[in-house]
Write a protein that holds these residues in place. Structure first.
Motif, mmCIF file in Angstrom:
data_model
loop_
_atom_site.group_PDB
_atom_site.id
_atom_site.type_symbol
_atom_site.label_atom_id
_atom_site.label_comp_id
_atom_site.label_asym_id
_atom_site.label_seq_id
_atom_site.Cartn_x
_atom_site.Cartn_y
_atom_site.Cartn_z
ATOM 1 N N ILE A 1 0.859 -1.190 0.000
ATOM 2 C CA ILE A 1 0.000 0.000 0.000
ATOM 3 C C ILE A 1 0.888 1.231 0.000
ATOM 4 N N VAL A 2 0.638 2.148 -0.908
ATOM 5 C CA VAL A 2 1.408 3.387 -0.991
ATOM 6 C C VAL A 2 0.443 4.556 -0.833
ATOM 7 N N LEU A 3 0.759 5.466 0.099
ATOM 8 C CA LEU A 3 -0.085 6.625 0.373
ATOM 9 C C LEU A 3 0.684 7.915 0.123
ATOM 10 N N GLY B 1 -3.237 8.365 -4.068
ATOM 11 C CA GLY B 1 -2.519 9.604 -4.320
ATOM 12 C C GLY B 1 -3.429 10.655 -4.919
ATOM 13 N N SER B 2 -2.902 11.875 -4.988
ATOM 14 C CA SER B 2 -3.692 12.988 -5.524
ATOM 15 C C SER B 2 -3.331 13.307 -6.968
ATOM 16 N N ASP C 1 -2.405 -2.102 -8.994
ATOM 17 C CA ASP C 1 -3.632 -2.854 -9.264
ATOM 18 C C ASP C 1 -4.861 -2.005 -8.969
ATOM 19 N N PHE C 2 -4.775 -1.191 -7.935
ATOM 20 C CA PHE C 2 -5.867 -0.291 -7.579
ATOM 21 C C PHE C 2 -5.289 1.112 -7.390
ATOM 22 N N VAL C 3 -5.848 2.087 -8.085
ATOM 23 C CA VAL C 3 -5.459 3.488 -7.937
ATOM 24 C C VAL C 3 -6.645 4.233 -7.352
ATOM 25 N N LEU C 4 -6.467 4.773 -6.156
ATOM 26 C CA LEU C 4 -7.565 5.420 -5.443
ATOM 27 C C LEU C 4 -7.246 6.911 -5.292
ATOM 28 N N PRO C 5 -8.029 7.793 -5.925
ATOM 29 C CA PRO C 5 -7.744 9.231 -5.885
ATOM 30 C C PRO C 5 -8.117 9.846 -4.541
ATOM 31 N N VAL C 6 -7.173 10.547 -3.936
ATOM 32 C CA VAL C 6 -7.432 11.175 -2.646
ATOM 33 C C VAL C 6 -7.166 12.675 -2.746
#
Length: 529
Positions: A398-400, A422-423, A433-438
């Protein structure tokens, strides 16, 4: 307890500590005595003569900025004589002022405009030609318009007393007086000179970077925290058109008083970058597909089942709430290590005249928060390297908020599940595998913990792009689905959950932090792994 003095100001009974000036005492009843040269962070030369007030029994009008209160004193700030004094001083200032408000950057937040509108003459009487000094480049980010200057000398005193770099002075005398630099390099090479633009009460000193960029009345001011180092300076984000237009310091005597460094003042364009992640992306068979949040998170949890242990990389640009939610999720997935990287300068840059304020070595806002949730610092002072133990991990990675710019294509290739939050877009995002926009800190609420363990809040100044959500909301929802507490619905909820996992945050509530921040407990332990 300090000795108290009782006096009367404009008919109101006032009780203030001994040694208080009349100008500051008047503020306690909501009366602002007009002034130019006075600033609470510097010496008071009492030279502008605008703050003259009537004191019963005194032989002449008294300058409110240096006259200390006395028991039984009776002060009039709105008497006929006091108003006449101010009208005369304001007329004197306008004798040579160019009256170029339509093109002046200070228009809308200029004390001269406000004072003349409230108490000045309706029409000028000057018939002589106005003096002309023109524009001078002081170096750094500062332009000087001598025609607008009211000779308050705030800028000279800031450089001499606060920055303690004697580069500005008053040259010539009488109506030829003008502010000038001592050396050919001007303000180049200094680190705090942007503050003289902030404290200039008129449009004599302006920022080159902000010149003709926006009108003051078009800007929305939002309280926030500077993210350029671990000092945690209190700032206001000035925004328009959903973009940060400039940064201004916000008063907090416990942290940065009225000042911020030039490095932090101009480090905001990254917030306005257009390469934003706007929708959850799920990669399958080498291709990425945009999904709604519900579908993406359900798919992620399914992939996480039996995927192995966790190794996480967290950026200290993340809030305490983000880091706490990450800690909870790692624990809910079976536990694992969290590491972070932060850039560090070679030296601190102190503001000599204000002990305790400096551009700190750690150039991130929340390295302390990362340490408190159990993350370990790795890599060099340029925030590179140190991820060898994560890059080839075969479990969950997990990378934040770390763009992994220094990592090659092999990072995360062995992982059973690689999740990137990431933003902004990056090479790392294209491999996950999963890119979650924050969201960024400018697009939501939260807290940072500065170098002295003071927790401070920031507020939402911008609308988030697309489907971007706060990281604490995304991570907290995933942790809740794995049985780790309840999903947070607000930053306050996320902060409360953090207090349940990290004892250093346990003795402080969201309301305790307030607008000025609050120091953490001394004992530190991390639970829940």
């Amino acid at each position: 307890m300090a000795d108290m003095v009782n006096l009367t100001i404009d008919g109101h009974e006032v009780s203030v500590p001994k040694g208080t000036t009349i100008l500051e005492a008047a503020k306690t009843i909501g009366t602002e005595v007009p002034h130019y040269c006075y600033h609470p962070g510097m010496s008071s030369p009492a030279m502008c003569r605008l703050c003259l007030v009537d004191v019963e029994g005194a032989p002449k009008p008294m300058p409110g900025c240096v006259t200390t209160v006395m028991d039984g004193q009776v002060v009039h700030t709105q008497s006929e004589q006091a108003l006449k004094n101010r009208r005369g001083v304001l007329e004197f200032y306008l004798v040579n002022h160019p009256l170029d408000c339509p093109i002046c950057d200070m228009s809308g937040e200029c004390n001269l405009q406000d004072y003349v509108h409230a108490e000045g003459r309706e029409h000028g009487r000057g018939r002589e030609p106005k003096r002309i000094f023109g524009r001078d480049d002081f170096g750094g980010d500062v332009l000087f318009y001598g025609d607008r200057c009211v000779m308050c000398t705030r800028c000279v005193r800031f450089m001499s007393e606060v920055e303690q770099d004697h580069r500005l002075t008053v040259v010539e005398r009488g109506n030829r007086s003008v502010i000038d630099t001592f050396f050919e390099e001007g303000l180049d090479g200094t680190h705090w000179h942007g503050n003289i633009v902030d404290i200039c009460p008129v449009g004599a000193l302006v920022s080159k970077e902000f010149l003709h960029k926006a009108r003051a009345w078009d800007l929305t001011h939002t309280p926030s925290i500077c993210t350029s180092c671990s000092q945690g300076c209190n700032i206001d984000l000035h925004t328009r058109d959903n973009l940060v237009q400039r940064i201004k310091p916000r008063e907090n005597l416990d942290v940065n008083a009225w000042w911020i460094c030039d490095y932090g003042r101009h480090n905001y364009e990254w917030i306005n970058r257009g390469d934003r992640l706007e929708a959850p992306l799920v990669r399958s068979d080498g291709a990425s597909q945009a999904m709604g949040w519900g579908d993406a998170l359900r798919a992620l949890l399914e992939r996480a089942e039996g995927a192995g242990s966790v190794k996480a990389v967290a950026s200290p640009m993340s809030s305490n709430e983000d880091l706490g939610a990450l800690h909870s999720l790692v624990g809910a997935l079976g536990g694992g290590d969290i590491v972070y990287r932060s850039a560090r300068a070679e030296d601190e840059v102190p503001l000599k005249g204000f002990p305790g304020l400096a551009r700190r070595k750690d150039l991130t806002p929340n390295a302390t928060g990362a340490e408190l949730v159990g993350a370990s610092r790795v890599g060099g002072d340029d925030a590179s390297g140190g991820l060898e133990g994560v890059a080839g991990h075969d479990g969950i990675v997990i990378v934040l908020n770390d763009d992994l710019a220094d990592q090659d294509d092999g990072f995360g290739s062995n992982a059973a599940l690689f999740v990137y939050l990431g933003s902004h877009d990056s090479e790392a995002a294209s491999r996950a595998d999963f890119v979650l926009p924050v969201t960024t800190h400018a697009e939501g609420e939260g807290t940072f913990t500065n170098h002295e363990r003071r927790v401070q809040r920031f507020s939402k100044a911008l609308d988030a792009p697309g489907m971007a959500r706060p990281a604490w909301l995304v991570l907290g929802a995933l942790a809740a689905e794995k049985g780790e507490g309840n999903a947070p619905r607000s930053a306050a909820d996320a902060f409360g959950a953090l207090g349940g996992a990290v004892s250093a945050f346990a003795g402080i509530t969201w309301d305790d932090v307030g607008a000025r921040g609050a120091l953490l407990n001394e004992s530190v332990s991390v639970t829940g792994d």
